[in-house]
Design a protein around this motif. Sequence first.
Motif, PDB file in Angstrom:
ATOM      1  N   GLN A  35       0.845  -1.181   0.000  1.00  0.00           N
ATOM      2  CA  GLN A  35       0.000   0.000   0.000  1.00  0.00           C
ATOM      3  C   GLN A  35       0.886   1.238   0.000  1.00  0.00           C
ATOM      4  O   GLN A  35       2.032   1.196   0.425  1.00  0.00           O
ATOM      5  N   ILE A  36       0.346   2.309  -0.516  1.00  0.00           N
ATOM      6  CA  ILE A  36       1.059   3.592  -0.494  1.00  0.00           C
ATOM      7  C   ILE A  36       0.660   4.332   0.769  1.00  0.00           C
ATOM      8  O   ILE A  36      -0.534   4.495   1.051  1.00  0.00           O
ATOM      9  N   ILE A  37       1.655   4.777   1.523  1.00  0.00           N
ATOM     10  CA  ILE A  37       1.395   5.561   2.731  1.00  0.00           C
ATOM     11  C   ILE A  37       1.806   7.007   2.480  1.00  0.00           C
ATOM     12  O   ILE A  37       2.973   7.286   2.151  1.00  0.00           O
ATOM     13  N   LEU A  38       0.858   7.913   2.617  1.00  0.00           N
ATOM     14  CA  LEU A  38       1.100   9.348   2.487  1.00  0.00           C
ATOM     15  C   LEU A  38       0.889  10.009   3.839  1.00  0.00           C
ATOM     16  O   LEU A  38       0.131   9.508   4.679  1.00  0.00           O
ATOM     17  N   PRO A  39       1.534  11.151   4.076  1.00  0.00           N
ATOM     18  CA  PRO A  39       1.272  11.891   5.318  1.00  0.00           C
ATOM     19  C   PRO A  39      -0.209  12.249   5.424  1.00  0.00           C
ATOM     20  O   PRO A  39      -0.897  12.440   4.414  1.00  0.00           O
ATOM     21  N   ARG A  40      -0.702  12.346   6.645  1.00  0.00           N
ATOM     22  CA  ARG A  40      -2.118  12.632   6.854  1.00  0.00           C
ATOM     23  C   ARG A  40      -2.535  13.930   6.150  1.00  0.00           C
ATOM     24  O   ARG A  40      -3.611  14.013   5.556  1.00  0.00           O
TER      25      ARG A  40
END
Length: 740
Positions: A35-40
């Motif tokens: 999965q791609i994790i981006l900053p909130r």
Amino acid sequence: MKKLILLFLVFCAFGACTIPGKSLQLVTNGKTEFQIILPRNASEEEVRAAVFLNKHILVMAGCEFPIVYSDSGWTDFSICISKNSAFSSADEFTIETNENQLIIQGGSGKGCIYAVSELLENYWGIQYYSPNYIRLPKTQHIELPNLKVKGHSPNTYRNVHGRFSEDEDYRDFHRLHIIDDMFAKGYYVHTFNKLVPWPVYFKEHPEYYAFMNGKHIIDQLCLSNPEVYQIVKEKLRTEMALQPDKKFWSVSQDDNFSFCHCEKCSSIIQEEGSASGPIIRFVNKIAEDFPDKIISTLAYQYSRQAPKVTKPNDNVQVMLCTIELNRGQAIEADERSASFLKDLEEWGKISNHIYLWDYTVDFAHSISPFPNLHTLQPNIQLFVNNSVTEHFQQSNTGVGHEMSELKSFLLAKLLWNPNAPVEKLTEQFTDGYYGAAGPWIRQYIYQLQREIIKSGEFLDIYGPPTLHQNTFLSSHNIDLYNAYFDEAEKAVAHFPELLLHVKTARMSLQYAIMEIGKTDMFGPRGWYKEVEGEFVADKAMVDVLEAFYQSGIACNSTAVNESGLTVEQYYHSTKRFIDVQVKGNKAFRKNVSAMPYPSQKYSNGELTYLTNGVRGANDYKVHWLGWEAKDFRLVIDLEKIEASSKVEISTLWDPKSWILHPLSVMCTVSIDGVNYDLIEIQQVTGVQQKEEINRLFVFKTSGKSFRYVQFDVVGTKKLFDWHPSAGGGSWVFVDEIVVR
């Protein structure tokens, strides 16, 4: 999106380090655990990087990485995309694999996006040859070696200006910018009239405008006038409030050769040793009023030379332009560029912010052979070595333009890395874009290059191919180039898409053949052969025109020149041109007199062009005669009294070149050359904002007998208010007189 499904070789980019260890399996059998994790609170660039990655993975492997917004840190089976405030460059990036993690970090700008483009191109074999032709391999397995990659460029702004960069995917893949990335909308160069519009102020305050030849003119501003400064300041204050996020604002001269010669401005020019003096002093004052903005101005044509006394403020950007230079030789190697090299050095001594505007295109003949690929790298290296980090390459990036796909590709690579291996990149591109025809296309490119280097001639950004008909476009060389293209077409004859690429590239050569033929209409390279006393169209030349037209329609070619001339318009105007007016034309090769004489700048002012049997087409430099800002009279002597049914004369419309149709043409005829009878006065109504390129004035004489024909032509003399150079002197261009 067009796709090529190809086998490809994986290779590492400069700055990459492959580390021994287990590879990272991102997609297996068309499925993924990642999965791609981006900053909130992800930035626009971080989100774009994730979307850009997923868009290509979906087409390649048929799956996507779910996107999660979280500040909890990295987890297994994750692609972590984030900015890193520690990076010194906005476009810098790092890519690192770690166990079951892919970690992408970028600077404050588009670094994260460019990290994705690095993976797409250099690890997964994707290539954007153009916005509409993309190599995108299909695969069920996507992996990365254990690696650590760092990427950055010495250049902070990289604009290859043209059609291709309008496509966001193409632009991000090639790490390019557009004007809107830097400048406020509507405030990119030539803004004086926008800031102090002459239709608003000139009538009441002519003193706001440039003083030349004993009067004020609307072409430029008087920059020593304090009221002009106040108007500009307040106008910018209002405009900046509408675009508060924009930092760069242009306060720059309009696109003409005029500048103020009033007493105050002349004194400043003398003190500074350059017409840039009043500009820099004025712009510095504006920059002081807006210390949180960058005020951009031009060092262009008359203002290219740096001032001797005044230095630009730290928040002033100087746009240094190369418009006058030779394109056939690297700037630093060409002794004709000595004055520019001096200006580059002098501006570098006083300015910490130079934006380099370079030109790699023939504006008047964007489709014509223009062998300058060998100059791209040394010129960009010259700029970078002189502390230039912002580049605007005005190029011919449009389908059908001469080698536009390759040129845009090379410019993008060189702007990112000025030391990129050009020959290797050229081979990779031509083999990918032209397939098996690639080696033949390279032979054509390199033969053109050898010929212009051998001749050392000046390659002008407005020059017609006829200038080079005895050198790199000689009859011998044309035959050689055609042989290369014949072999190229054979090599991909069974691959329609690749064949169209080759035929599109060949349009450049066909255009040169046709344009050269127009200046040698009845000669060995012309359109006609004399057979038993009659001129007969050369079938080979007609076939070239038809092939050019068919290729242009098939590839959806963009305009062939800066004036917007379409392939279809060119086709019809050329057919008109080659429809020679010989048989039954009583005016053929008869003498013409003019009062006053036409300008010698065009067709050498030779009146014989008016009765040579050839109608001018779209290019005002070929077969047309011009008069600037004046009325004129033409008289043709048929040598004997003739009964005729009609008389014709043609005019041209090319507003970008300040050419308009006349207001009226009056035709009169005479038996003795003294007493004339009126046939008709024909008028052109309206302000000519949209006209046909060629207008044929036909006067019916109904069998009347006469020896002399007289045309009295009334020009507009001034450009209309809609024109960017409104009020400037307009031209009238005329060609072929026909009497039947």
